[in-house]
Scaffold this motif. Structure first.
Motif, short mmCIF file in Angstrom:
data_model
loop_
_atom_site.label_atom_id
_atom_site.label_comp_id
_atom_site.label_asym_id
_atom_site.label_seq_id
_atom_site.Cartn_x
_atom_site.Cartn_y
_atom_site.Cartn_z
N ILE A 2 15.72 -11.83 0.32
CA ILE A 2 16.80 -12.13 1.24
C ILE A 2 17.88 -11.07 1.03
O ILE A 2 18.35 -10.86 -0.10
CB ILE A 2 17.39 -13.54 1.01
N ASN A 3 18.22 -10.40 2.11
CA ASN A 3 19.25 -9.37 2.08
C ASN A 3 20.20 -9.65 3.24
O ASN A 3 19.76 -9.70 4.39
CB ASN A 3 18.61 -7.99 2.23
N ASN A 4 21.48 -9.84 2.93
CA ASN A 4 22.45 -10.18 3.98
C ASN A 4 21.98 -11.34 4.84
O ASN A 4 22.01 -11.27 6.08
CB ASN A 4 22.72 -8.96 4.88
N ASN A 5 21.50 -12.38 4.18
CA ASN A 5 21.05 -13.59 4.87
C ASN A 5 19.85 -13.39 5.79
O ASN A 5 19.58 -14.24 6.64
CB ASN A 5 22.20 -14.20 5.70
N ARG A 6 19.14 -12.29 5.60
CA ARG A 6 17.94 -12.06 6.40
C ARG A 6 16.75 -11.87 5.48
O ARG A 6 16.88 -11.29 4.41
CB ARG A 6 18.09 -10.80 7.26
N LEU A 7 15.59 -12.33 5.92
CA LEU A 7 14.38 -12.08 5.15
C LEU A 7 13.91 -10.66 5.44
O LEU A 7 13.86 -10.26 6.60
CB LEU A 7 13.27 -13.03 5.61
N CYS A 8 13.58 -9.91 4.40
CA CYS A 8 12.95 -8.61 4.67
C CYS A 8 12.00 -8.23 3.56
O CYS A 8 11.99 -8.81 2.47
CB CYS A 8 13.97 -7.51 4.95
N ILE A 9 11.17 -7.25 3.86
CA ILE A 9 10.17 -6.74 2.92
C ILE A 9 10.67 -5.39 2.42
O ILE A 9 11.05 -4.53 3.23
CB ILE A 9 8.81 -6.58 3.63
N ILE A 10 10.70 -5.23 1.10
CA ILE A 10 11.10 -3.94 0.53
C ILE A 10 10.11 -3.56 -0.57
O ILE A 10 9.27 -4.38 -0.96
CB ILE A 10 12.52 -3.99 -0.09
N THR A 11 10.21 -2.34 -1.04
CA THR A 11 9.43 -1.94 -2.21
C THR A 11 10.40 -1.41 -3.27
O THR A 11 11.49 -0.94 -2.93
CB THR A 11 8.40 -0.84 -1.88
N THR A 12 9.99 -1.51 -4.53
CA THR A 12 10.76 -0.89 -5.61
C THR A 12 9.81 -0.06 -6.45
O THR A 12 8.63 -0.39 -6.57
CB THR A 12 11.46 -1.92 -6.52
N ALA A 13 10.32 1.01 -7.01
CA ALA A 13 9.52 1.89 -7.85
C ALA A 13 9.62 1.43 -9.31
O ALA A 13 10.60 0.80 -9.72
CB ALA A 13 10.00 3.33 -7.73
N ASN A 14 8.60 1.77 -10.07
CA ASN A 14 8.60 1.54 -11.52
C ASN A 14 8.92 0.08 -11.82
O ASN A 14 8.29 -0.81 -11.31
CB ASN A 14 9.57 2.51 -12.20
N GLN A 15 9.94 -0.19 -12.66
CA GLN A 15 10.33 -1.59 -12.91
C GLN A 15 11.70 -1.88 -12.32
O GLN A 15 12.42 -2.77 -12.80
CB GLN A 15 10.29 -1.91 -14.41
N LEU A 48 0.83 -1.21 0.00
CA LEU A 48 0.00 0.00 0.00
C LEU A 48 0.86 1.26 0.00
O LEU A 48 0.43 2.31 -0.46
CB LEU A 48 -0.92 0.01 1.23
N SER A 49 2.07 1.15 0.51
CA SER A 49 2.92 2.33 0.66
C SER A 49 3.61 2.75 -0.63
O SER A 49 4.20 3.82 -0.70
CB SER A 49 3.99 2.08 1.73
N VAL A 50 3.57 1.89 -1.66
CA VAL A 50 4.22 2.24 -2.93
C VAL A 50 3.47 3.42 -3.54
O VAL A 50 2.28 3.32 -3.83
CB VAL A 50 4.22 1.05 -3.91
N PHE A 51 4.15 4.54 -3.69
CA PHE A 51 3.52 5.72 -4.28
C PHE A 51 3.67 5.64 -5.79
O PHE A 51 4.77 5.57 -6.31
CB PHE A 51 4.18 7.00 -3.75
N GLY A 52 2.53 5.64 -6.49
CA GLY A 52 2.60 5.46 -7.93
C GLY A 52 2.78 3.99 -8.26
O GLY A 52 2.18 3.13 -7.62
N SER A 53 3.65 3.68 -9.22
CA SER A 53 3.77 2.32 -9.72
C SER A 53 4.99 1.62 -9.15
O SER A 53 6.04 2.24 -9.00
CB SER A 53 3.89 2.34 -11.24
N GLY A 54 4.86 0.34 -8.86
CA GLY A 54 6.00 -0.41 -8.37
C GLY A 54 5.60 -1.76 -7.82
O GLY A 54 4.55 -2.31 -8.19
#
Ligand code: MN
Length: 202
Positions: free
Chosen positions: A141-154, A129-135
Motif C-alpha cells: 500500500i502506497n499513498n492509500n493505493r495498492l501497487c506492485i513494486i520490486t526491491t533489490a537485494n534485502q 521476473l523483472s528483478v535483475f539479480g537478487s530481490g
C-alpha cells in the motif's frame, strides 16, 4: 511469539519444511530458513551488539529510519535487518492449505486496483521476473493505493514509506535446487502456497 527487538532469534516456521511440497521442496525450505535466515539473524545481532541505542529500536523502526542511523552501521543494518524482515514476511505468508485466491476485502481491493485476480497474478509474475539479480516483488500500500513494486537485494518497502502486503523472494536460493534457473516456474508454484487468509489490507 514476537521477536521485534534485539537479540533476534530464528522463530520456527508455522509449518513443517516439507509441508509446501510439491510446490516448494523440503530441502530448499530447510536451507532457506535454517541457514539463510539464520545467517541474517546472526549478522544483525553482531551488527547491533555494540550499539545499545539501536538495540532499543524494533526491527521495523530500524528499517524505517535507515537514513538516520549512524553511517558506519547503515549498510550492515540495511542488509541484515532487511534480510530478517523480508524472510519473516515471506515465510509467514505461505501455507500448505492455500485457498489459491483471496476472498472478502482483499479480493475486492485486488479487483479494484488490478481489474481481476488473474490480471494481478500476471502483473505480479511480470514484476517478479523483472528483478535483475537478487530481490523481491511486493504487493504494497502506497499513498492509500495498492501497487506492485520490486526491491533489490534485502531492501524493504518500509524505507520507502510503503506498507508491505505480500512478497515473493526471488533470490536464486529460494528456488534453484528445484527449479534451477527457471524463476517463472518457481513463481507459478509459489502461487499455490500463498496464505491468502493471512493477507491483510487495512
Ligand atoms: Mn531468501
Amino acid at each position: 511469539m514476537q521477536n521485534e527487538y534485539y537479540p533476534f532469534v530464528n522463530l520456527p516456521l508455522p509449518y513443517d519444511y516439507n509441508d509446501l511440497e510439491p510446490f516448494i521442496d523440503e530441502k530448499t525450505m530447510y536451507l532457506h530458513h535454517n541457514r539463510h535466515l539464520q545467517t541474517y539473524i546472526d549478522n544483525l545481532n553482531a551488527a547491533l551488539k555494540m550499539c545499545p541505542t539501536l538495540q532499543k529500536m524494533s526491527l521495523t523502526d530500524l528499517l524505517q529510519n535507515l537514513s538516520s542511523l549512524p553511517s558506519e552501521h547503515e549498510k550492515a543494518i540495511r542488509n541484515n535487518a532487511g534480510g530478517v524482515y523480508n524472510h519473516r514476511f515471506y515465510f509467514d505468508r505461505l501455507t500448505k492449505s492455500s485457498t489459491l485466491k483471496p476472498e472478502g476485502i482483499v479480493s475486492l481491493a485486488i479487483n479494484k486496483y488490478f481489474n481481476s485476480f488473474e490480471n494481478f497474478k500476471r502483473l505480479f509474475k511480470e514484476a517478479a521476473l523483472s528483478v535483475f539479480g537478487s530481490g523481491y516483488a511486493w504487493l504494497v500500500i502506497n499513498n492509500n493505493r495498492l501497487c506492485i513494486i520490486t526491491t533489490a537485494n534485502q531492501n524493504t518497502p518500509l524505507e520507502l514509506g510503503m506498507k508491505p502486503i505480500l512478497t515473493i523472494d526471488v533470490w536464486e536460493h529460494a528456488y534453484y535446487l528445484k527449479n534451477y534457473n527457471m524463476r517463472a516456474s518457481y513463481i507459478d508454484n509459489w502461487f499455490n502456497v500463498v496464505n491468502w487468509e493471512k493477507i491483510e489490507i487495512n
